[in-house]
Write an enzyme that holds these catalytic residues in place. Structure first.
Site, short mmCIF file in Angstrom:
data_model
loop_
_atom_site.label_atom_id
_atom_site.label_comp_id
_atom_site.label_asym_id
_atom_site.label_seq_id
_atom_site.Cartn_x
_atom_site.Cartn_y
_atom_site.Cartn_z
N SER A 57 24.19 -14.90 37.19
CA SER A 57 23.39 -15.02 38.46
C SER A 57 23.15 -16.49 38.75
O SER A 57 23.72 -17.41 37.67
CB SER A 57 21.81 -14.51 37.51
OG SER A 57 20.95 -15.15 38.19
N TYR A 93 14.55 -13.65 32.27
CA TYR A 93 15.77 -13.26 33.12
C TYR A 93 16.83 -14.54 33.16
O TYR A 93 18.01 -14.49 32.86
CB TYR A 93 15.48 -12.85 34.35
CG TYR A 93 16.51 -12.50 35.33
CD1 TYR A 93 17.42 -13.52 36.16
CD2 TYR A 93 17.11 -11.05 35.37
CE1 TYR A 93 18.31 -13.25 37.41
CE2 TYR A 93 18.26 -10.82 36.27
CZ TYR A 93 18.69 -11.79 37.03
OH TYR A 93 19.64 -11.27 38.04
#
Ligand code: NAP
Ligand code: GCO
Length: 264
Positions: free
Chosen positions: A147, A160
Site C-alpha cells: 500500500s 493499516y
C-alpha cells in the site's frame, strides 16, 4: 532465454486470497488471460458463490473456497484442498485485507489487532502454508499486496499503516529466507484505486477525492486494470531475478511533493 513466453502463466495454479471482487478479482482475471488456473477464497459462501459467477462471466472456471485467512487451521485445510483439486500453488497473492479508519486514540486495541490480523498475520499464515510445496516443486511466486501506507502515514489509518509497513518487511524477509529455493516474493503497492474499500473516500463531496487527485501526478484515481500488468509480470518467469521488491503502482504519488498552492 527471454521471449514473449516469459510472461505466460500456462500450467500454473494461482491462489488469490479475498478475490471475489475488487483488486484480487482483477489480478486473478489477468492471470487467467495469461493461462493460469485460478483458485480463490473469501470469507463466506455467499461471497465465494458471487465470485465464481463473476469469474464465469469472464469465461474463467475458478475454484472458490470459504476460508478466513486469519485462521491457520482453515488455511492449512484450504491449501490441502487446493493441492488435491488443482495441484500445488505456483503463484500466491496475499490480497485479502481490511481497513478501519479511526483516529488512533479513539481506536480500540481489539480493532487495531483485527486489522493487523488480516493485513499482516494472515499473509504470514498463508505464505507459510504454501512455501513447503513450492520448495518441493522447485520454486514459486508470492505477491503481497502492500500500500501507499507501506511508506506513508495519514490520519485515522494507524493500524493499516502498521500492518502494511510490516507486510513490506515480511515480503523482504520471505525473499531473503526462501530465495535459494527459487521462490520470488515481491509486493505490489497500489496507489489509490477505485474499489469498494475506497468507495467511502470517493463520494463526490468528499474532500479526500480532490486531495488524492491533486497528489497523483497521473491526475486520477487508479483502476484495478492498472494493476493487472504489474501482477502478471511479478507472477511470471519474466521476473525470476526480481526478489524482495515492492512495485508501487501509484501514478507517481510517492515521487511527488505536491503542487504549489495557486495563490502563492
Ligand atoms: P476490498 O474491496 O475490501 O476486498 C477485500 C477482500 O478481502 C474482500 O473480498 C474481503 O471480503 C476479503 N477479506 C477480508 N477479510 C478477510 C478474511 N479474514 N479472510 C478472507 N477474505 C477476507 O479491498 P480492495 O480494495 O480490493 O483491496 C484488496 C487489497 O489491496 C487489500 O489488501 C488492500 O489493503 C489493498 N490495497 C487497496 C487499495 C485501494 O485503493 N483499494 C490500495 C492499496 C492496497 P469481505 O467482503 O467479507 O470483507
Ligand atoms: C486510505 C485508503 C488507502 C488505500 C491504499 C492506498 O484510507 O488511505 O484506504 O489506505 O486503501 O492502501 O495505497
Amino acid at each position: 532465454m527471454f521471449s514473449e513466453q516469459s510472461f505466460r502463466l500456462d500450467g500454473k495454479v494461482a491462489f488469490v486470497t479475498g478475490a471475489s471482487y475488487g483488486i484480487g478479482f482483477a489480478l486473478a482475471t489477468g492471470f487467467a488471460k495469461y493461462g493460469a488456473t485460478i483458485v480463490f477464497n473469501d470469507i463466506n459462501e455467499e461471497l465465494v458463490a458471487k465470485g465464481i459467477a463473476a469469474y464465469r462471466e469472464e469465461g474463467i472456471e475458478a475454484r472458490g473456497y470459504v476460508c478466513d485467512v486469519t485462521d491457520e487451521a482453515q488455511v492449512q485445510e484450504t491449501v490441502a484442498k487446493i493441492e488435491r483439486d488443482a495441484g500445488p500453488v505456483d503463484i500466491l497473492v496475499n490480497n485479502a485485507g481490511i481497513i478501519k479508519r479511526i483516529p488512533m486514540i479513539e481506536m480500540s486495541a481489539e480493532d487495531f489487532r483485527k486489522v493487523i490480523d488480516v493485513d499482516l498475520n494472515a499473509p504470514f499464515i498463508v505464505a507459510k502454508a504454501v512455501i513447503p510445496s513450492m520448495i518441493k516443486k522447485g520454486g514459486g511466486k508470492i505477491i503481497n499486496i502492500a500500500s501507499m501506507m507501506s511508506e506513508l502515514g495519514r490520519e485515522t489509518v494507524s493500524a493499516y499503516a502498521a500492518a502494511k509497513g510490516g507486510l513490506k518487511m515480511l515480503t523482504k524477509n520471505i525473499a531473503s529466507e526462501y530465495g535459494e529455493f527459487n521462490i520470488q516474493c515481491n509486493g505490489i503497492g497500489p496507489g489509490y484505486i477505485e474499489t469498494p474499500q475506497t468507495a467511502p473516500l470517493r463520494t463526490p463531496d468528499h474532500p479526500f477525492n480532490k486531495f488524492i487527485v491533486s497528489k497523483t501526478p497521473a491526475g486520477r484515481w487508479g483502476t484495478t486494470d492498472d494493476l493487472m500488468g504489474p501482477a502478471v509480470f511479478l507472477a511470471s518467469g519474466a521476473s525470476d531475478f526480481v526478489n524482495g521488491h515492492i512495485l508501487y503502482v501509484d501514478g507517481g504519488i510517492l515521487a511527488y511533493i505536491g503542487k504549489q498552492p495557486a495563490n502563492d
